[in-house]
Design a protein around this motif. Structure first.
Motif, PDB file in Angstrom:
ATOM      1  N   PRO A  45      -4.586 -10.388  -2.228  1.00 49.67           N
ATOM      2  CA  PRO A  45      -5.561  -9.416  -2.788  1.00 49.67           C
ATOM      3  C   PRO A  45      -6.444  -9.979  -3.826  1.00 49.67           C
ATOM      4  CG  PRO A  45      -3.704  -8.178  -2.718  1.00 49.67           C
ATOM      5  CD  PRO A  45      -3.252  -9.539  -2.350  1.00 49.67           C
ATOM      6  N   ILE A  46      -7.856 -10.092  -3.552  1.00 44.23           N
ATOM      7  CA  ILE A  46      -8.509 -10.889  -4.713  1.00 44.23           C
ATOM      8  C   ILE A  46      -8.250 -10.613  -6.104  1.00 44.23           C
ATOM      9  CG2 ILE A  46     -10.510  -8.967  -4.843  1.00 44.23           C
ATOM     10  CD1 ILE A  46     -12.455 -11.174  -4.658  1.00 44.23           C
ATOM     11  N   LEU A  47      -7.808  -9.488  -6.696  1.00 48.07           N
ATOM     12  CA  LEU A  47      -7.462  -9.291  -7.997  1.00 48.07           C
ATOM     13  C   LEU A  47      -6.275 -10.095  -8.515  1.00 48.07           C
ATOM     14  CD1 LEU A  47      -8.226  -5.433  -8.461  1.00 48.07           C
ATOM     15  CD2 LEU A  47      -9.578  -7.231  -9.329  1.00 48.07           C
ATOM     16  N   ALA A  48      -5.356 -10.053  -7.336  1.00 48.72           N
ATOM     17  CA  ALA A  48      -4.017 -10.819  -7.406  1.00 48.72           C
ATOM     18  C   ALA A  48      -4.260 -12.288  -7.607  1.00 48.72           C
ATOM     19  CB  ALA A  48      -2.994 -10.343  -6.421  1.00 48.72           C
ATOM     20  N   ARG A  49      -5.204 -12.752  -6.715  1.00 52.40           N
ATOM     21  CA  ARG A  49      -5.580 -14.208  -6.633  1.00 52.40           C
ATOM     22  C   ARG A  49      -6.344 -14.478  -7.987  1.00 52.40           C
ATOM     23  NH1 ARG A  49      -8.070 -13.391  -1.622  1.00 52.40           N
ATOM     24  NH2 ARG A  49      -9.718 -14.091  -2.670  1.00 52.40           N
ATOM     25  N   VAL A  61       2.045 -10.114 -10.294  1.00 58.90           N
ATOM     26  CA  VAL A  61       2.979  -9.485  -9.641  1.00 58.90           C
ATOM     27  C   VAL A  61       2.845  -7.865  -9.595  1.00 58.90           C
ATOM     28  CG1 VAL A  61       5.547  -9.150  -9.734  1.00 58.90           C
ATOM     29  CG2 VAL A  61       4.558 -11.499 -10.175  1.00 58.90           C
ATOM     30  N   GLN A  62       2.483  -7.341 -10.713  1.00 59.40           N
ATOM     31  CA  GLN A  62       2.246  -5.866 -10.888  1.00 59.40           C
ATOM     32  C   GLN A  62       1.292  -5.320  -9.736  1.00 59.40           C
ATOM     33  OE1 GLN A  62       1.135  -4.961 -14.690  1.00 59.40           O
ATOM     34  NE2 GLN A  62       2.957  -5.696 -15.614  1.00 59.40           N
ATOM     35  N   LEU A  63       0.179  -6.094  -9.493  1.00 54.53           N
ATOM     36  CA  LEU A  63      -0.630  -5.651  -8.455  1.00 54.53           C
ATOM     37  C   LEU A  63      -0.056  -5.937  -7.188  1.00 54.53           C
ATOM     38  CD1 LEU A  63      -3.966  -7.510 -10.037  1.00 54.53           C
ATOM     39  CD2 LEU A  63      -3.587  -5.341  -9.817  1.00 54.53           C
ATOM     40  N   LEU A  64       0.897  -7.014  -6.923  1.00 56.98           N
ATOM     41  CA  LEU A  64       1.265  -7.018  -5.552  1.00 56.98           C
ATOM     42  C   LEU A  64       2.303  -5.912  -5.507  1.00 56.98           C
ATOM     43  CD1 LEU A  64       1.528 -10.819  -5.517  1.00 56.98           C
ATOM     44  CD2 LEU A  64       0.173  -9.442  -4.043  1.00 56.98           C
ATOM     45  N   VAL A  65       3.002  -5.648  -6.406  1.00 57.45           N
ATOM     46  CA  VAL A  65       4.090  -4.606  -6.126  1.00 57.45           C
ATOM     47  C   VAL A  65       3.529  -3.333  -6.121  1.00 57.45           C
ATOM     48  CG1 VAL A  65       5.751  -3.338  -7.363  1.00 57.45           C
ATOM     49  CG2 VAL A  65       5.921  -5.825  -7.670  1.00 57.45           C
ATOM     50  N   SER A  66       2.502  -2.842  -6.633  1.00 55.40           N
ATOM     51  CA  SER A  66       1.806  -1.700  -6.814  1.00 55.40           C
ATOM     52  C   SER A  66       1.056  -1.569  -5.243  1.00 55.40           C
ATOM     53  CB  SER A  66       0.609  -1.455  -7.687  1.00 55.40           C
ATOM     54  OG  SER A  66      -0.427  -2.480  -7.711  1.00 55.40           O
ATOM     55  N   GLY A  67       0.863  -2.874  -4.639  1.00 52.91           N
ATOM     56  CA  GLY A  67       0.153  -2.820  -3.337  1.00 52.91           C
ATOM     57  C   GLY A  67       1.148  -2.813  -2.072  1.00 52.91           C
TER      58      GLY A  67
END
Length: 383
Positions: A45-49, A61-67
């Motif tokens: 996801p662009i925010l994670a990148r 990592v938080q963004l990826l986990v929440s996704g």
């Protein structure tokens, strides 16, 4: 060739179980190193990148986990290889102890805490509350009224259809939700207003033929038309002030209405409560606003007409309750002036409103759905 101690892991990545590499897992293989890493980065996801690029691994990592990503080895690989682009996604080789320790530290200090934290699913952002002009437009559409056609200064004859649609709209609101007592009473009161408009139209029509012959004809025409215009403007002002609130309530519910209702928010909370006492109180507040704030300036215009107060006196003498069983204005307020708020409110609060609230739900429903012309002629259905 890839080191065969690296076995296939989740998400198309490969995991090492070579001796001497401690419990390091989840690195990329040598066979498809560039394609796998480039593809993985492209799919983030662009925010994670963005978080990875700025060095904020914990946020990434938080963004990826929440996704929904919860494989700790894959998450660790992503952070590790973002820190080491020079590896281009290849696996850690035997003897690269510093890299092994760093990979393990990422998993221990960043990935596992994120996986162990409670998963918070963010609610989708609420749609912005529609503003008053939009609700007014929707109320007009629901009533079948074209705003460009609503021209009170044209007089009753040309505005008759709009007058009728306004009161039909109020009846419709009440039929959708019988806690909307104000709307039901507005339909009943509409009978009295309609009666007054019909009378002024009759006076206007009779007098206009005498212009040039009867010296008083022109004066009567002017008074009749002037009173019509004030009554029509009053109806429009009430609609603009209160109809949109009712439309928002029945169409979107209390939360969106409260966001724009301002001082009337508490009244609507009472109406929405469903508690009989609070419902009455909320509708009482709407009625008070209508009489004290909205219509009072128009009654003042009637008092200011150069007619030696003949019109206010006639209105006061002839004012009958729009509710069956209610008393005439002058019986409740002897010598009172219906164009004065305090006198008018005394009549409403002491007699008209209690008579309306005493109606059984069935009788109230029956009266609200009586045709406007029948209400104007006080031909109430039996009940």
């Amino acid at each position: 060739m890839a080191d065969r101690s690296f076995l296939a892991g989740p998400n198309g990545l490969l995991s090492p179980f070579a001796s001497g590499l401690s419990d390091v897992e989840g690195h990329f293989s040598l066979e498809r190193e560039l394609e796998d890493w480039a593809d993985t980065v492209a799919r983030l996801p662009i925010l994670a990148r963005t978080a990875l690029k700025s060095g904020n691994a914990a946020l990434a990592v938080q963004l990826l986990v929440s996704g929904g990503k919860r494989d700790e080895n894959w998450l660790t690989d992503v952070v590790f290889h973002a820190r080491h682009p020079e590896l281009r996604g290849r696996a850690i080789r035997r003897g690269e102890r510093a890299l092994t320790q760093e990979w393990t530290a990422v998993r221990t200090s960043i990935v596992r805490p994120a996986l162990q934290a409670p998963v918070v699913v963010a609610a989708p952002p609420a749609a912005p509350a529609r503003q008053v002009p939009e609700w007014r437009r929707l109320a007009l559409a629901a009533a079948g009224i074209n705003a460009a056609d609503w021209k009170p200064d044209e007089g009753f004859e040309r505005q008759r259809t709009i007058v009728e649609r306004v009161y039909a709209y109020y009846a419709g609101l009440f039929n959708r939700n019988e806690n909307l007592l104000w709307a039901g009473m507005a339909k009943l009161a509409g009978g009295a207003v309609y009666h007054g408009l019909l009378e002024t139209q009759q006076q206007f029509d009779a007098a206009k033929w005498g212009i040039g012959q009867d010296p008083s004809a022109g004066l009567i025409v002017n008074y009749a038309h002037g009173l019509q215009v004030v009554l029509l403007r009053t109806q429009q002002a009430i609609f603009e002030d209160l109809a949109w609130q009712h439309q928002a309530f029945v169409q979107a519910g209390l939360p969106e209405l409260v966001a724009t209702a301002g001082a009337q928010a508490d009244a609507w909370r009472d109406i929405a409560s469903g508690d009989a006492g609070r419902v009455r109180r909320g509708n009482h507040e709407l009625l008070l606003r209508e009489q004290k704030t909205v219509v009072a300036p128009f009654y003042a215009q009637i008092r200011d007409m150069k007619d030696f107060d003949l019109i206010p006196d006639q209105m006061s003498r002839e004012a009958l309750s729009p509710v069956p069983g209610g008393k005439p204005f002058r019986e409740v307020v002897p010598g009172g002036d219906i164009t004065v708020f305090e006198d008018r409110w005394k009549w409403i609060e002491a007699d008209m409103l209690p008579a309306y609230e005493r109606l059984t739900p069935q009788r109230r429903r029956q009266l609200v759905n009586t045709p406007l012309g029948e209400l104007a002629a006080r031909r109430w259905p039996p009940g």
